[in-house]
Design a protein around this motif. Sequence first.
Motif, mmCIF file in Angstrom:
data_model
loop_
_atom_site.group_PDB
_atom_site.id
_atom_site.type_symbol
_atom_site.label_atom_id
_atom_site.label_comp_id
_atom_site.label_asym_id
_atom_site.label_seq_id
_atom_site.Cartn_x
_atom_site.Cartn_y
_atom_site.Cartn_z
ATOM 1 N N ASP A 1 55.749 -18.429 -28.963
ATOM 2 C CA ASP A 1 56.658 -18.948 -27.949
ATOM 3 C C ASP A 1 56.439 -18.170 -26.659
ATOM 4 O O ASP A 1 55.755 -17.141 -26.638
ATOM 5 C CB ASP A 1 58.109 -18.789 -28.428
ATOM 6 N N ASN A 2 57.031 -18.651 -25.574
ATOM 7 C CA ASN A 2 57.045 -17.876 -24.335
ATOM 8 C C ASN A 2 57.800 -16.580 -24.570
ATOM 9 O O ASN A 2 58.746 -16.540 -25.363
ATOM 10 C CB ASN A 2 57.710 -18.662 -23.216
ATOM 11 N N ILE A 3 57.391 -15.529 -23.883
ATOM 12 C CA ILE A 3 57.950 -14.194 -24.092
ATOM 13 C C ILE A 3 58.421 -13.652 -22.752
ATOM 14 O O ILE A 3 57.639 -13.554 -21.813
ATOM 15 C CB ILE A 3 56.900 -13.224 -24.672
ATOM 16 N N SER A 4 59.703 -13.293 -22.659
ATOM 17 C CA SER A 4 60.232 -12.670 -21.451
ATOM 18 C C SER A 4 61.049 -11.454 -21.817
ATOM 19 O O SER A 4 61.879 -11.493 -22.739
ATOM 20 C CB SER A 4 61.098 -13.667 -20.661
ATOM 21 N N ILE A 5 60.809 -10.360 -21.074
ATOM 22 C CA ILE A 5 61.422 -9.063 -21.367
ATOM 23 C C ILE A 5 61.861 -8.429 -20.053
ATOM 24 O O ILE A 5 61.080 -8.365 -19.099
ATOM 25 C CB ILE A 5 60.423 -8.127 -22.070
ATOM 26 N N VAL A 6 63.100 -7.965 -20.006
ATOM 27 C CA VAL A 6 63.599 -7.224 -18.842
ATOM 28 C C VAL A 6 64.251 -5.956 -19.339
ATOM 29 O O VAL A 6 65.162 -5.990 -20.182
ATOM 30 C CB VAL A 6 64.638 -8.063 -18.044
ATOM 31 N N LEU A 7 63.798 -4.805 -18.843
ATOM 32 C CA LEU A 7 64.354 -3.500 -19.203
ATOM 33 C C LEU A 7 64.943 -2.897 -17.937
ATOM 34 O O LEU A 7 64.244 -2.651 -16.958
ATOM 35 C CB LEU A 7 63.265 -2.591 -19.778
ATOM 36 N N ALA A 8 66.271 -2.693 -17.952
ATOM 37 C CA ALA A 8 66.985 -2.185 -16.771
ATOM 38 C C ALA A 8 67.518 -0.805 -17.064
ATOM 39 O O ALA A 8 68.150 -0.571 -18.105
ATOM 40 C CB ALA A 8 68.123 -3.128 -16.402
ATOM 41 N N ARG A 9 67.308 0.111 -16.116
ATOM 42 C CA ARG A 9 67.747 1.494 -16.282
ATOM 43 C C ARG A 9 68.533 1.935 -15.048
ATOM 44 O O ARG A 9 68.025 1.881 -13.934
ATOM 45 C CB ARG A 9 66.549 2.413 -16.504
ATOM 46 N N MET A 10 69.777 2.358 -15.264
ATOM 47 C CA MET A 10 70.601 2.843 -14.168
ATOM 48 C C MET A 10 70.126 4.232 -13.748
ATOM 49 O O MET A 10 69.814 5.048 -14.607
ATOM 50 C CB MET A 10 72.064 2.895 -14.597
#
Length: 247
Positions: A238-247
């Motif tokens: 499948d399509n793969i989307s990843i977002v990693l957010a760091r304060m």
Amino acid sequence: MNAGEITVTSLTHRGAVRAANEDAIIVGPAVACASMTSPAICTLPMDGPVVVAVADGIGGQVAGEIASEHVARRLAETGGRLTTPERVRELLRVLDLEVQDHAGQHPEFSGMGTTIAGLVLTPEGEHVWFNVGDSRVYRRERAGLVQVSVDDSPPVPPSPDGRPVASNFITQSLGGRSSGEITPHVGQEPGTVWLVCTDGLTDLVGEGDMERTLAEAGSDEAAVYALWQAAMAAGGKDNISIVLARM
């Protein structure tokens, strides 16, 4: 890193099987829909609400990429005004109607829809998470990843080898149905590191493997790249989307 900044590392890709990418990612005012082969890194000032999210056009339906891109762009445009859970919930219901209305005006797009999952990160630290569908939001703690989003899909037991098993069915989405009102999942809680992703990752890579990847990577860029590679090595169906957010 200054206390008033957020660093977001993201990647979206069509995977190993699909001919096109129907996912979209939102990082503040920016939207990405085209496949990427390396993570993008963005540092944004926390002088107001910042939206990070993923939208997954429903696979097998027509115009999934149109639905996901529309929702992504509207979230990017509106993110700075999403100051409360109530405003997030209201916007998601409006976006659902907009996707349905677009499909109604274009019969060739009948059934178009998308999932959505993401965060409104705030300077005060009481962040708003949200989702409709089976894309996910995780908070990372010392003990590991904690899923805060709610899957709109029937639970499926893992396979004997412990690998995740996809349900291939969702009970609600933005658009994608003929009637009924959605019930967005929205919550509010603190956190400093967050992972947002589509089921192109979680259907193929177990949470334990995801956490080990995050723990062992030398940087957020390396972590996002390794998560994508793990999904690709597992078939990339499948399509793969990843977002990693760091304060």
